[in-house]
Design an enzyme around this catalytic site. Sequence first.
Site, PDB file in Angstrom:
ATOM      1  N   ASP A   9      40.722   5.123  56.281  1.00  0.00           N
ATOM      2  CA  ASP A   9      41.012   3.708  56.552  1.00  0.00           C
ATOM      3  C   ASP A   9      39.708   2.930  56.358  1.00  0.00           C
ATOM      4  OD1 ASP A   9      42.476   1.411  57.496  1.00  0.00           O
ATOM      5  OD2 ASP A   9      41.427   1.594  59.394  1.00  0.00           O
ATOM      6  N   SER A  10      39.839   1.601  56.329  1.00  0.00           N
ATOM      7  CA  SER A  10      38.642   0.778  56.238  1.00  0.00           C
ATOM      8  C   SER A  10      37.842   0.839  57.543  1.00  0.00           C
ATOM      9  CB  SER A  10      39.037  -0.671  55.973  1.00  0.00           C
ATOM     10  OG  SER A  10      39.840  -1.135  57.038  1.00  0.00           O
ATOM     11  N   CYS A  72      45.824   3.183  55.515  1.00  0.00           N
ATOM     12  CA  CYS A  72      45.399   1.795  55.427  1.00  0.00           C
ATOM     13  C   CYS A  72      46.385   1.117  54.477  1.00  0.00           C
ATOM     14  CB  CYS A  72      43.982   1.749  54.852  1.00  0.00           C
ATOM     15  SG  CYS A  72      43.387   0.090  54.489  1.00  0.00           S
ATOM     16  N   GLU A 151      38.120  -4.170  65.566  1.00  0.00           N
ATOM     17  CA  GLU A 151      36.877  -3.460  65.230  1.00  0.00           C
ATOM     18  C   GLU A 151      35.768  -3.756  66.247  1.00  0.00           C
ATOM     19  OE1 GLU A 151      35.925  -1.262  62.620  1.00  0.00           O
ATOM     20  OE2 GLU A 151      38.043  -1.129  62.106  1.00  0.00           O
ATOM     21  N   CYS A 183      49.575  -3.262  59.130  1.00  0.00           N
ATOM     22  CA  CYS A 183      48.144  -2.953  59.068  1.00  0.00           C
ATOM     23  C   CYS A 183      47.930  -1.932  60.168  1.00  0.00           C
ATOM     24  CB  CYS A 183      47.319  -4.215  59.342  1.00  0.00           C
ATOM     25  SG  CYS A 183      45.556  -3.876  59.561  1.00  0.00           S
ATOM     26  N   HIS A 185      45.535  -1.243  61.914  1.00  0.00           N
ATOM     27  CA  HIS A 185      44.787  -1.714  63.087  1.00  0.00           C
ATOM     28  C   HIS A 185      45.706  -2.332  64.144  1.00  0.00           C
ATOM     29  CE1 HIS A 185      41.235  -1.374  60.515  1.00  0.00           C
ATOM     30  NE2 HIS A 185      40.460  -1.680  61.531  1.00  0.00           N
TER      31      HIS A 185
HETATM   32  N1  DGL Z   1      43.744  -1.019  58.579  1.00  0.00           N
HETATM   33  C1  DGL Z   1      43.853  -1.547  57.286  1.00  0.00           C
HETATM   34  C2  DGL Z   1      45.256  -1.835  56.858  1.00  0.00           C
HETATM   35  O1  DGL Z   1      46.132  -1.124  57.279  1.00  0.00           O
HETATM   36  C3  DGL Z   1      42.823  -2.474  56.759  1.00  0.00           C
HETATM   37  C4  DGL Z   1      42.332  -3.617  57.540  1.00  0.00           C
HETATM   38  C5  DGL Z   1      41.181  -4.307  56.834  1.00  0.00           C
HETATM   39  O2  DGL Z   1      40.210  -3.623  56.548  1.00  0.00           O
HETATM   40  O3  DGL Z   1      41.284  -5.500  56.543  1.00  0.00           O
HETATM   41  O4  DGL Z   1      45.502  -2.709  56.077  1.00  0.00           O
END
Ligand code: DGL
Length: 266
Positions: A9-10, A72, A151, A183, A185
């Site tokens: 993931d990012s 991600c 984050e 997402c 997150h």
């Molecule tokens: N968690 C990621 C997603 O599912 C990326 C969030 C990001 O880095 O902007 O899109």
Amino acid sequence: MRNGIGVLDSGVGGLTVAREIMRQLPQESIYYFGDTARCPYGPRPQEEIRAFTLQMIDYLSQLDIKALVIACNTATAVVLKEVEQTSKIPVIGVIDPGARTAIKETKTGKVGVIGTIGTIRSEAYEKALKRIDPTVDVYSMACPDFVPLVESGIHDHQRVLSTVEATLKPMLENPIDTLILGCTHYPLLSDYISQVMGPDVTLISSARETARELSTVLAYQGILQEGCTLERPRHQFFVSGKAAVMKEIAESWLSAPLEIYQVDLK
Ligand code: DGL
């Protein structure tokens, strides 16, 4: 036989998927990569997201992995097809599993999707949902403030709630009964999101269905780590940013002490 499951993931968002893999497949070892130094990916141009994601994949591929989960949505939308075509191991993204779950859950056929700017711009969910059910109505919205909130670690609950409230206000206008957290997150904010959306809207996180798909693929290929072995799985976490930040969030989310290593990707 190759051993672990690569998860990327990012940043910390993919932990929501890693946690579900640990729950459903407790014998499997996970190698997690979070590109925390360059998070968020959402507002970046596609070429950059592609290049960064391929760097993480290269790193994980040098480890002992037998499958890869792109945990991600932003990266899935950009590189999944390309990586599926070139990879020698199974590759799983998070968008199709989330779309499938939403179609199963919705009773009215009106589905909301929230995600990063990149994911919403790609219309990947809309396409995935309509492939399964062309009659579904989709209401999409980018929530660029959510990833930085997660984050930075969720400390100030009032501030988080007011950001979530202000961001989701336009989504409340739509007649949806199901909302995809598009997402990885966002499940870390699900208490706040469900408080704002109310009890009549079902929240969908693709984590559970993604882990289920992984388990099916591993079983089909005969590479699932089955039964009880005396050896416990060894999970390892790699980050491009500060290990301490990942440690705080990951240990509280996964409720265990973790091995975290800082890696320079450039
Ligand atoms: N968690 C990621 C997603 O599912 C990326 C969030 C990001 O880095 O902007 O899109």
